[in-house]
Design a protein around this motif. Structure first.
Motif, PDB file in Angstrom:
ATOM      1  N   PRO A  29      32.390  38.611  34.007  1.00 38.27           N
ATOM      2  CA  PRO A  29      32.382  40.169  34.112  1.00 38.27           C
ATOM      3  C   PRO A  29      33.835  40.657  33.537  1.00 38.27           C
ATOM      4  O   PRO A  29      34.689  40.371  33.983  1.00 38.27           O
ATOM      5  CB  PRO A  29      32.000  40.511  35.452  1.00 38.27           C
ATOM      6  N   SER A  30      33.646  41.665  33.257  1.00 32.16           N
ATOM      7  CA  SER A  30      34.884  42.680  32.811  1.00 32.16           C
ATOM      8  C   SER A  30      35.814  42.957  33.797  1.00 32.16           C
ATOM      9  O   SER A  30      35.288  43.006  34.801  1.00 32.16           O
ATOM     10  CB  SER A  30      34.560  43.987  31.981  1.00 32.16           C
ATOM     11  N   GLU A  31      36.989  43.209  33.548  1.00 30.15           N
ATOM     12  CA  GLU A  31      38.030  43.772  34.582  1.00 30.15           C
ATOM     13  C   GLU A  31      37.319  44.800  35.313  1.00 30.15           C
ATOM     14  O   GLU A  31      37.611  44.795  36.563  1.00 30.15           O
ATOM     15  CB  GLU A  31      39.341  44.058  34.049  1.00 30.15           C
ATOM     16  N   ASN A  32      36.847  45.847  34.620  1.00 32.38           N
ATOM     17  CA  ASN A  32      36.527  46.885  35.075  1.00 32.38           C
ATOM     18  C   ASN A  32      35.289  46.788  36.200  1.00 32.38           C
ATOM     19  O   ASN A  32      35.377  47.064  37.374  1.00 32.38           O
ATOM     20  CB  ASN A  32      35.591  47.957  34.041  1.00 32.38           C
ATOM     21  N   LEU A  33      34.371  45.764  35.836  1.00 33.67           N
ATOM     22  CA  LEU A  33      33.295  45.438  36.928  1.00 33.67           C
ATOM     23  C   LEU A  33      33.890  44.564  37.962  1.00 33.67           C
ATOM     24  O   LEU A  33      33.428  44.935  39.156  1.00 33.67           O
ATOM     25  CB  LEU A  33      32.263  44.620  36.099  1.00 33.67           C
ATOM     26  N   LEU A  34      34.645  43.651  37.842  1.00 32.72           N
ATOM     27  CA  LEU A  34      35.319  43.063  38.889  1.00 32.72           C
ATOM     28  C   LEU A  34      36.183  43.948  39.901  1.00 32.72           C
ATOM     29  O   LEU A  34      36.164  43.905  41.152  1.00 32.72           O
ATOM     30  CB  LEU A  34      36.316  41.804  38.350  1.00 32.72           C
ATOM     31  N   VAL A  35      36.615  44.888  39.122  1.00 33.46           N
ATOM     32  CA  VAL A  35      37.612  46.007  40.078  1.00 33.46           C
ATOM     33  C   VAL A  35      36.514  46.962  41.185  1.00 33.46           C
ATOM     34  O   VAL A  35      36.695  46.811  42.415  1.00 33.46           O
ATOM     35  CB  VAL A  35      38.333  46.998  39.198  1.00 33.46           C
ATOM     36  N   LYS A  36      35.203  47.184  40.593  1.00 35.31           N
ATOM     37  CA  LYS A  36      34.200  47.636  41.210  1.00 35.31           C
ATOM     38  C   LYS A  36      33.699  46.762  42.054  1.00 35.31           C
ATOM     39  O   LYS A  36      33.543  47.334  43.362  1.00 35.31           O
ATOM     40  CB  LYS A  36      33.211  48.209  40.192  1.00 35.31           C
ATOM     41  N   VAL A  40      39.095  46.562  44.715  1.00 37.43           N
ATOM     42  CA  VAL A  40      40.561  45.962  44.595  1.00 37.43           C
ATOM     43  C   VAL A  40      41.120  46.604  43.234  1.00 37.43           C
ATOM     44  O   VAL A  40      40.326  47.378  42.330  1.00 37.43           O
ATOM     45  CB  VAL A  40      40.730  44.701  44.449  1.00 37.43           C
ATOM     46  N   SER A  41      42.219  46.578  43.299  1.00 42.56           N
ATOM     47  CA  SER A  41      43.182  47.277  42.009  1.00 42.56           C
ATOM     48  C   SER A  41      43.093  46.290  40.861  1.00 42.56           C
ATOM     49  O   SER A  41      42.842  44.987  40.931  1.00 42.56           O
ATOM     50  CB  SER A  41      44.702  47.528  42.211  1.00 42.56           C
ATOM     51  N   ARG A  42      43.115  46.878  39.650  1.00 39.23           N
ATOM     52  CA  ARG A  42      43.407  46.134  38.403  1.00 39.23           C
ATOM     53  C   ARG A  42      44.255  44.868  38.440  1.00 39.23           C
ATOM     54  O   ARG A  42      44.063  43.730  37.852  1.00 39.23           O
ATOM     55  CB  ARG A  42      43.507  46.829  37.007  1.00 39.23           C
ATOM     56  N   LYS A  62      41.541  38.063  23.406  1.00 35.71           N
ATOM     57  CA  LYS A  62      41.636  39.635  23.178  1.00 35.71           C
ATOM     58  C   LYS A  62      40.070  40.014  22.134  1.00 35.71           C
ATOM     59  O   LYS A  62      39.711  39.512  21.538  1.00 35.71           O
ATOM     60  CB  LYS A  62      42.631  39.646  21.959  1.00 35.71           C
ATOM     61  N   GLY A  63      39.760  40.867  23.000  1.00 36.44           N
ATOM     62  CA  GLY A  63      38.410  41.409  22.488  1.00 36.44           C
ATOM     63  C   GLY A  63      37.295  40.723  23.088  1.00 36.44           C
ATOM     64  O   GLY A  63      36.137  41.365  22.804  1.00 36.44           O
ATOM     65  N   LYS A  64      37.261  39.862  23.842  1.00 35.51           N
ATOM     66  CA  LYS A  64      36.226  39.195  24.134  1.00 35.51           C
ATOM     67  C   LYS A  64      36.034  38.904  25.825  1.00 35.51           C
ATOM     68  O   LYS A  64      35.334  38.418  26.315  1.00 35.51           O
ATOM     69  CB  LYS A  64      36.021  37.853  23.703  1.00 35.51           C
ATOM     70  N   GLY A  65      37.455  39.255  26.514  1.00 34.93           N
ATOM     71  CA  GLY A  65      37.395  39.049  27.772  1.00 34.93           C
ATOM     72  C   GLY A  65      37.688  37.835  28.140  1.00 34.93           C
ATOM     73  O   GLY A  65      38.509  36.912  27.537  1.00 34.93           O
ATOM     74  N   SER A  66      37.267  37.431  29.542  1.00 30.38           N
ATOM     75  CA  SER A  66      37.599  35.998  29.802  1.00 30.38           C
ATOM     76  C   SER A  66      36.489  35.049  29.699  1.00 30.38           C
ATOM     77  O   SER A  66      35.312  35.270  30.304  1.00 30.38           O
ATOM     78  CB  SER A  66      37.625  36.010  31.454  1.00 30.38           C
ATOM     79  N   VAL A  67      36.611  34.140  28.996  1.00 31.85           N
ATOM     80  CA  VAL A  67      35.687  33.190  28.622  1.00 31.85           C
ATOM     81  C   VAL A  67      35.831  31.699  29.272  1.00 31.85           C
ATOM     82  O   VAL A  67      36.853  31.106  29.384  1.00 31.85           O
ATOM     83  CB  VAL A  67      35.644  32.779  27.035  1.00 31.85           C
TER      84      VAL A  67
END
Length: 245
Positions: A29-36, A40-42, A62-67
Protein backbone atom coordinates in the motif's frame (compact mmCIF):
# COMPACT_ATOMS: atom_id res chain seq x y z
CA UNK A 1 7.13 10.03 18.56
CA UNK A 2 7.14 6.49 19.93
CA UNK A 3 10.27 4.91 18.44
CA UNK A 4 8.59 1.48 18.54
CA UNK A 5 5.80 2.45 16.14
CA UNK A 6 7.86 2.00 12.98
CA UNK A 7 9.13 -1.37 14.23
CA UNK A 8 5.57 -2.59 14.78
CA UNK A 9 4.69 -1.56 11.23
CA UNK A 10 7.84 -3.31 9.98
CA UNK A 11 6.98 -6.50 11.87
CA UNK A 12 3.41 -6.57 10.55
CA UNK A 13 4.40 -5.94 6.93
CA UNK A 14 7.37 -8.33 6.97
CA UNK A 15 5.09 -10.97 8.52
CA UNK A 16 2.60 -10.55 5.68
CA UNK A 17 5.41 -10.90 3.15
CA UNK A 18 6.73 -14.06 4.87
CA UNK A 19 3.20 -15.49 4.92
CA UNK A 20 2.84 -14.56 1.22
CA UNK A 21 -0.06 -12.19 1.75
CA UNK A 22 2.23 -9.94 -0.28
CA UNK A 23 4.16 -11.98 -2.86
CA UNK A 24 7.25 -11.22 -4.90
CA UNK A 25 6.38 -8.50 -7.42
CA UNK A 26 3.38 -7.16 -5.45
CA UNK A 27 3.15 -3.52 -4.45
CA UNK A 28 2.69 -2.56 -0.83
CA UNK A 29 0.00 0.00 0.00
CA UNK A 30 1.10 3.57 -0.65
CA UNK A 31 2.65 5.73 2.06
CA UNK A 32 -0.60 7.71 2.31
CA UNK A 33 -2.64 4.55 2.90
CA UNK A 34 -0.16 3.27 5.49
CA UNK A 35 -0.22 6.62 7.31
CA UNK A 36 -4.03 6.42 7.54
CA UNK A 37 -4.09 2.72 8.46
CA UNK A 38 -1.60 2.97 11.31
CA UNK A 39 -2.42 6.52 12.43
CA UNK A 40 1.22 7.59 12.37
CA UNK A 41 3.33 10.23 10.68
CA UNK A 42 4.79 9.87 7.20
CA UNK A 43 8.25 9.85 8.78
CA UNK A 44 7.33 6.76 10.85
CA UNK A 45 6.02 4.94 7.76
CA UNK A 46 9.16 5.81 5.81
CA UNK A 47 11.37 4.44 8.60
CA UNK A 48 9.45 1.16 8.50
CA UNK A 49 9.75 0.95 4.71
CA UNK A 50 13.45 1.77 4.85
CA UNK A 51 13.98 -1.11 7.30
CA UNK A 52 12.05 -3.44 4.99
CA UNK A 53 14.28 -2.38 2.12
CA UNK A 54 17.49 -2.74 4.15
CA UNK A 55 16.51 -6.30 5.13
CA UNK A 56 15.71 -7.36 1.58
CA UNK A 57 11.92 -7.47 1.67
CA UNK A 58 11.13 -4.60 -0.70
CA UNK A 59 12.64 -2.20 -3.20
CA UNK A 60 11.37 1.35 -3.34
CA UNK A 61 10.90 2.35 -6.99
CA UNK A 62 10.32 5.87 -8.24
CA UNK A 63 6.76 6.20 -9.46
CA UNK A 64 5.81 2.66 -8.35
CA UNK A 65 6.11 2.78 -4.59
CA UNK A 66 7.37 -0.22 -2.63
CA UNK A 67 7.63 -3.50 -4.54
CA UNK A 68 8.15 -6.86 -2.78
CA UNK A 69 11.40 -8.51 -3.85
CA UNK A 70 11.60 -11.22 -1.15
CA UNK A 71 11.20 -14.81 -2.30
CA UNK A 72 10.98 -18.06 -0.36
CA UNK A 73 14.33 -19.14 -1.82
CA UNK A 74 15.78 -17.13 1.08
CA UNK A 75 14.51 -19.62 3.63
CA UNK A 76 17.94 -20.29 5.11
CA UNK A 77 19.77 -16.96 5.38
CA UNK A 78 23.31 -18.16 6.07
CA UNK A 79 24.69 -14.74 6.94
CA UNK A 80 22.25 -14.24 9.81
CA UNK A 81 22.88 -15.62 13.30
CA UNK A 82 19.48 -17.20 13.89
CA UNK A 83 18.41 -20.50 15.40
CA UNK A 84 16.54 -23.16 13.46
CA UNK A 85 13.53 -22.74 15.77
CA UNK A 86 13.42 -19.01 14.99
CA UNK A 87 13.55 -19.67 11.24
CA UNK A 88 10.84 -22.32 11.58
CA UNK A 89 8.50 -20.01 13.50
CA UNK A 90 9.05 -16.97 11.28
CA UNK A 91 8.40 -18.95 8.08
CA UNK A 92 5.73 -21.24 9.56
CA UNK A 93 7.69 -24.31 8.45
CA UNK A 94 6.33 -27.80 9.14
CA UNK A 95 9.48 -29.27 10.72
CA UNK A 96 10.21 -31.18 13.89
CA UNK A 97 13.50 -31.85 15.65
CA UNK A 98 14.76 -35.26 16.75
CA UNK A 99 17.78 -35.49 19.07
CA UNK A 100 19.86 -38.29 17.55
CA UNK A 101 22.73 -38.07 20.07
CA UNK A 102 23.41 -36.22 23.31
CA UNK A 103 26.68 -37.02 25.05
CA UNK A 104 29.67 -35.61 26.90
CA UNK A 105 33.00 -35.89 25.06
CA UNK A 106 36.53 -34.56 25.51
CA UNK A 107 37.69 -31.81 23.17
CA UNK A 108 40.88 -33.70 22.39
CA UNK A 109 38.87 -36.33 20.53
CA UNK A 110 37.80 -33.63 18.06
CA UNK A 111 40.95 -31.59 17.22
CA UNK A 112 39.21 -29.14 14.86
CA UNK A 113 36.57 -28.39 17.49
CA UNK A 114 39.22 -28.02 20.21
CA UNK A 115 41.13 -25.52 18.08
CA UNK A 116 37.99 -23.57 17.13
CA UNK A 117 36.77 -23.28 20.72
CA UNK A 118 40.27 -22.57 22.07
CA UNK A 119 40.06 -25.14 24.87
CA UNK A 120 42.39 -27.79 26.29
CA UNK A 121 42.24 -31.43 25.21
CA UNK A 122 40.58 -32.57 28.44
CA UNK A 123 37.85 -29.91 28.35
CA UNK A 124 34.42 -31.55 28.47
CA UNK A 125 32.01 -30.69 25.68
CA UNK A 126 28.39 -31.51 25.02
CA UNK A 127 28.06 -33.16 21.61
CA UNK A 128 24.52 -32.79 20.28
CA UNK A 129 23.30 -34.28 17.00
CA UNK A 130 19.83 -33.25 15.84
CA UNK A 131 17.91 -34.10 12.68
CA UNK A 132 15.39 -31.65 11.24
CA UNK A 133 12.50 -33.53 9.69
CA UNK A 134 9.47 -32.74 7.59
CA UNK A 135 6.93 -35.53 7.07
CA UNK A 136 9.51 -37.96 8.55
CA UNK A 137 12.05 -36.99 5.88
CA UNK A 138 15.40 -35.73 7.15
CA UNK A 139 16.55 -32.61 5.32
CA UNK A 140 19.06 -31.19 7.83
CA UNK A 141 21.48 -32.73 10.34
CA UNK A 142 22.99 -30.38 12.93
CA UNK A 143 26.01 -31.48 14.95
CA UNK A 144 26.87 -29.05 17.76
CA UNK A 145 29.59 -28.90 20.38
CA UNK A 146 29.08 -26.72 23.48
CA UNK A 147 31.51 -26.10 26.34
CA UNK A 148 29.97 -28.02 29.26
CA UNK A 149 31.34 -25.73 31.99
CA UNK A 150 29.47 -22.77 30.49
CA UNK A 151 26.08 -24.53 30.48
CA UNK A 152 26.21 -27.54 32.84
CA UNK A 153 22.41 -27.94 32.97
CA UNK A 154 22.02 -28.41 29.21
CA UNK A 155 19.84 -31.47 28.61
CA UNK A 156 18.40 -33.60 25.84
CA UNK A 157 15.00 -32.06 26.57
CA UNK A 158 16.35 -28.54 26.05
CA UNK A 159 18.14 -29.67 22.88
CA UNK A 160 14.86 -30.95 21.45
CA UNK A 161 13.45 -27.41 21.62
CA UNK A 162 15.84 -24.43 21.53
CA UNK A 163 19.33 -24.33 22.99
CA UNK A 164 19.66 -20.63 22.13
CA UNK A 165 16.51 -19.83 24.10
CA UNK A 166 18.05 -21.65 27.09
CA UNK A 167 21.34 -19.77 26.73
CA UNK A 168 19.77 -16.34 26.37
CA UNK A 169 16.72 -16.55 28.63
CA UNK A 170 17.81 -18.92 31.39
CA UNK A 171 21.55 -18.28 31.50
CA UNK A 172 21.29 -14.60 30.60
CA UNK A 173 24.18 -14.78 28.11
CA UNK A 174 24.36 -12.63 24.98
CA UNK A 175 24.99 -14.51 21.72
CA UNK A 176 26.71 -12.02 19.47
CA UNK A 177 28.33 -13.21 16.21
CA UNK A 178 29.72 -16.14 14.26
CA UNK A 179 32.21 -17.08 11.56
CA UNK A 180 30.88 -19.40 8.86
CA UNK A 181 32.20 -21.43 5.95
CA UNK A 182 30.18 -23.37 3.35
CA UNK A 183 31.36 -26.46 1.45
CA UNK A 184 29.76 -29.34 -0.47
CA UNK A 185 30.92 -32.74 0.70
CA UNK A 186 30.08 -36.45 0.24
CA UNK A 187 27.79 -37.83 2.93
CA UNK A 188 29.21 -40.31 5.43
CA UNK A 189 27.57 -43.73 5.88
CA UNK A 190 25.93 -42.44 9.08
CA UNK A 191 24.53 -39.39 7.27
CA UNK A 192 23.27 -41.50 4.35
CA UNK A 193 21.45 -43.68 6.88
CA UNK A 194 19.73 -40.64 8.37
CA UNK A 195 19.05 -38.85 5.09
CA UNK A 196 18.00 -42.17 3.48
CA UNK A 197 17.52 -41.44 -0.22
CA UNK A 198 19.95 -38.72 -1.25
CA UNK A 199 20.63 -37.94 -4.91
CA UNK A 200 23.33 -36.85 -5.31
CA UNK A 201 24.80 -38.22 -2.03
CA UNK A 202 26.30 -34.84 -1.13
CA UNK A 203 25.53 -32.40 1.67
CA UNK A 204 25.84 -28.65 1.78
CA UNK A 205 27.87 -28.18 4.96
CA UNK A 206 27.82 -24.93 6.94
CA UNK A 207 30.50 -24.87 9.64
CA UNK A 208 30.42 -22.08 12.18
CA UNK A 209 31.99 -20.94 15.41
CA UNK A 210 29.62 -18.85 17.54
CA UNK A 211 30.74 -16.23 20.07
CA UNK A 212 29.24 -14.42 23.03
CA UNK A 213 29.27 -10.63 23.26
CA UNK A 214 32.56 -10.79 25.23
CA UNK A 215 34.17 -12.55 22.22
CA UNK A 216 34.25 -15.95 23.97
CA UNK A 217 33.61 -18.88 21.60
CA UNK A 218 31.02 -21.26 23.05
CA UNK A 219 29.65 -23.32 20.13
CA UNK A 220 31.02 -25.21 17.16
CA UNK A 221 28.35 -26.21 14.63
CA UNK A 222 28.26 -28.37 11.53
CA UNK A 223 24.93 -28.05 9.76
CA UNK A 224 24.49 -30.51 6.89
CA UNK A 225 21.71 -29.95 4.37
CA UNK A 226 20.38 -32.16 1.60
CA UNK A 227 22.16 -30.55 -1.35
CA UNK A 228 19.43 -31.33 -3.88
CA UNK A 229 16.72 -29.43 -2.03
CA UNK A 230 18.27 -26.48 -0.23
CA UNK A 231 19.50 -23.20 -1.63
CA UNK A 232 21.56 -20.87 0.47
CA UNK A 233 20.67 -17.43 -0.78
CA UNK A 234 21.83 -14.26 0.91
CA UNK A 235 20.48 -10.82 0.24
CA UNK A 236 23.13 -8.19 -0.40
CA UNK A 237 22.74 -4.48 -0.98
CA UNK A 238 25.55 -2.40 -2.42
CA UNK A 239 26.56 0.54 -0.23
CA UNK A 240 27.85 3.53 -2.15
CA UNK A 241 28.62 7.13 -1.25
CA UNK A 242 25.27 8.04 -2.76
CA UNK A 243 23.30 5.57 -0.60
CA UNK A 244 25.22 6.69 2.47
CA UNK A 245 24.21 10.29 1.89
Amino acid sequence: MNSNKYRKIYQELSGKILNEEFKQGDQLPSENLLVKKYGVSRETVRKALSLLQTNGFIQKLKGKGSVVIYSQSMNFPVSQLISFEEIKRSLNMDYNTVVEAFEVVEAGDYPKVQEALKVTANTELFRVVRSRRTHDKVNIIDCDFFIKEMMPALSKEIASHSIYQYIEQRLGLNISYSNKAITFEPMSDYELELFQEATPPYAAVVRSVVYLSNATPFQYNESKHRASEFKFVDFSRRITDKTKA
